[in-house]
Design a protein around this motif. Structure first.
Motif, mmCIF file in Angstrom:
data_model
loop_
_atom_site.group_PDB
_atom_site.id
_atom_site.type_symbol
_atom_site.label_atom_id
_atom_site.label_comp_id
_atom_site.label_asym_id
_atom_site.label_seq_id
_atom_site.Cartn_x
_atom_site.Cartn_y
_atom_site.Cartn_z
ATOM 1 N N ILE A 1 0.862 -1.181 0.000
ATOM 2 C CA ILE A 1 0.000 0.000 0.000
ATOM 3 C C ILE A 1 0.895 1.227 0.000
ATOM 4 C CG2 ILE A 1 -1.813 1.269 1.206
ATOM 5 C CD1 ILE A 1 -2.667 -1.354 2.511
ATOM 6 N N GLY B 1 1.407 5.636 -0.935
ATOM 7 C CA GLY B 1 0.737 6.928 -0.928
ATOM 8 C C GLY B 1 1.554 7.927 -0.147
ATOM 9 N N LYS C 1 -2.888 5.479 4.341
ATOM 10 C CA LYS C 1 -2.405 4.105 4.183
ATOM 11 C C LYS C 1 -2.150 3.412 5.523
ATOM 12 C CE LYS C 1 2.373 5.572 3.167
ATOM 13 N NZ LYS C 1 2.143 7.020 3.438
ATOM 14 N N VAL D 1 2.768 -1.403 4.151
ATOM 15 C CA VAL D 1 2.713 0.026 3.838
ATOM 16 C C VAL D 1 4.131 0.509 3.571
ATOM 17 C CG1 VAL D 1 2.459 2.306 4.900
ATOM 18 C CG2 VAL D 1 0.584 0.660 5.007
ATOM 19 N N VAL E 1 -3.052 4.883 -2.317
ATOM 20 C CA VAL E 1 -4.055 5.646 -1.578
ATOM 21 C C VAL E 1 -3.657 7.117 -1.595
ATOM 22 C CG1 VAL E 1 -5.239 5.931 0.641
ATOM 23 C CG2 VAL E 1 -4.459 3.663 -0.075
ATOM 24 N N VAL F 1 -8.698 5.107 -2.346
ATOM 25 C CA VAL F 1 -7.904 4.200 -3.178
ATOM 26 C C VAL F 1 -8.017 4.673 -4.622
ATOM 27 C CG1 VAL F 1 -7.674 1.838 -4.035
ATOM 28 C CG2 VAL F 1 -8.199 2.231 -1.626
#
Length: 238
Positions: free
Chosen positions: A36, A38, A44, A198, A214, A219
């Motif tokens: 994930i 961002g 996130k 993450v 994200v 998302v």
């Protein structure tokens, strides 16, 4: 394995409601390795905390292994985290006054495992993360890479089906970071443990099977690394 359905997380601030996540829906299959990504403040880490039962969503539902986290009380969520989830953090979160072995054994001790079982598990995990002979050392006597290996061993002590890693290479140099990513990849591929990581590091994300991006609590991309993207927010709104 993991189902996040129409989840929002709202914090009430003096300036008004802040949406850390907005109507988020993702699915993670058993045995997947998902990254994930961002910018800071994108939501996130909030998403990771909700999947791990460290917090509850304002709305929507989260299921892990068929368990709906929204329906669990605090004691049940603690048991869920202890038995189902292994957490790995950027700053390791090892207890400084405990030895390496004691840190790894923490969850086993909390579950009243026998001393012989604890010793056996600790020795195996130390071997798995290539830290044989370090059980009596204290965290301050280890390098950052070694401390993160201890944190991974601790996360594996209860044989979790899911590892949640929040910036696991963030405090490490390139070599140690690569070693940690290789270890997570081995655990995912050989032990079939689902990994959700993450990271802000594009290179680190490449070890994952799939990357979710994200931004501002939404998302915006959910797909594989090769560019064949799944449905995006823009597509859904078209």
């Amino acid at each position: 394995m993991i189902s996040v359905s129409d989840v929002s997380k709202v914090y009430a601030l003096e300036s008004g409601d802040f949406f850390a996540l907005k109507n988020t829906t993702i699915q993670v299959g058993k045995g997947e390795f998902v990254a994930i990504m961002g910018p800071s403040g994108s939501g996130k880490s909030t998403l990771l905390q909700l999947i791990g039962g460290l917090d509850l969503p304002t709305s929507g539902t989260i299921e892990v292994d068929g368990i709906e986290l929204n329906k669990l009380n605090e004691k049940q969520r603690t048991l869920f985290r202890r038995t189902k989830v292994g957490f790995i953090f950027q700053n390791y979160q090892l207890l400084p006054m405990m030895t390496v072995g004691e840190n790894i054994a923490l969850a086993l001790s909390a579950n009243h495992a026998k001393k012989e079982e604890i010793n056996s598990v600790v020795q195996k995990l130390l071997s798995d993360v290539n830290l044989q002979g370090k059980e009596s050392a204290f965290p301050s006597q280890l390098s950052g890479g070694q401390q993160q290996r201890v944190a991974i061993a601790r996360a594996l002590a209860m044989k979790p089906s899911l590892i949640l890693a929040d910036e696991p290479t963030g405090n490490l140099d390139q070599k140690n970071g690569e070693d940690i990513l290789k270890l997570l990849s081995v655990l995912n591929k050989e032990e079939k443990i689902t990994v959700v990581m993450v990271t802000h590091d594009h290179q680190a994300a490449q070890v994952a099977d799939r990357i979710i991006v994200v931004r501002d609590g939404v998302v915006v991309t959910d797909g594989n690394k090769g560019g064949n993207r799944h449905e995006t927010v823009a597509n859904r709104m078209a």
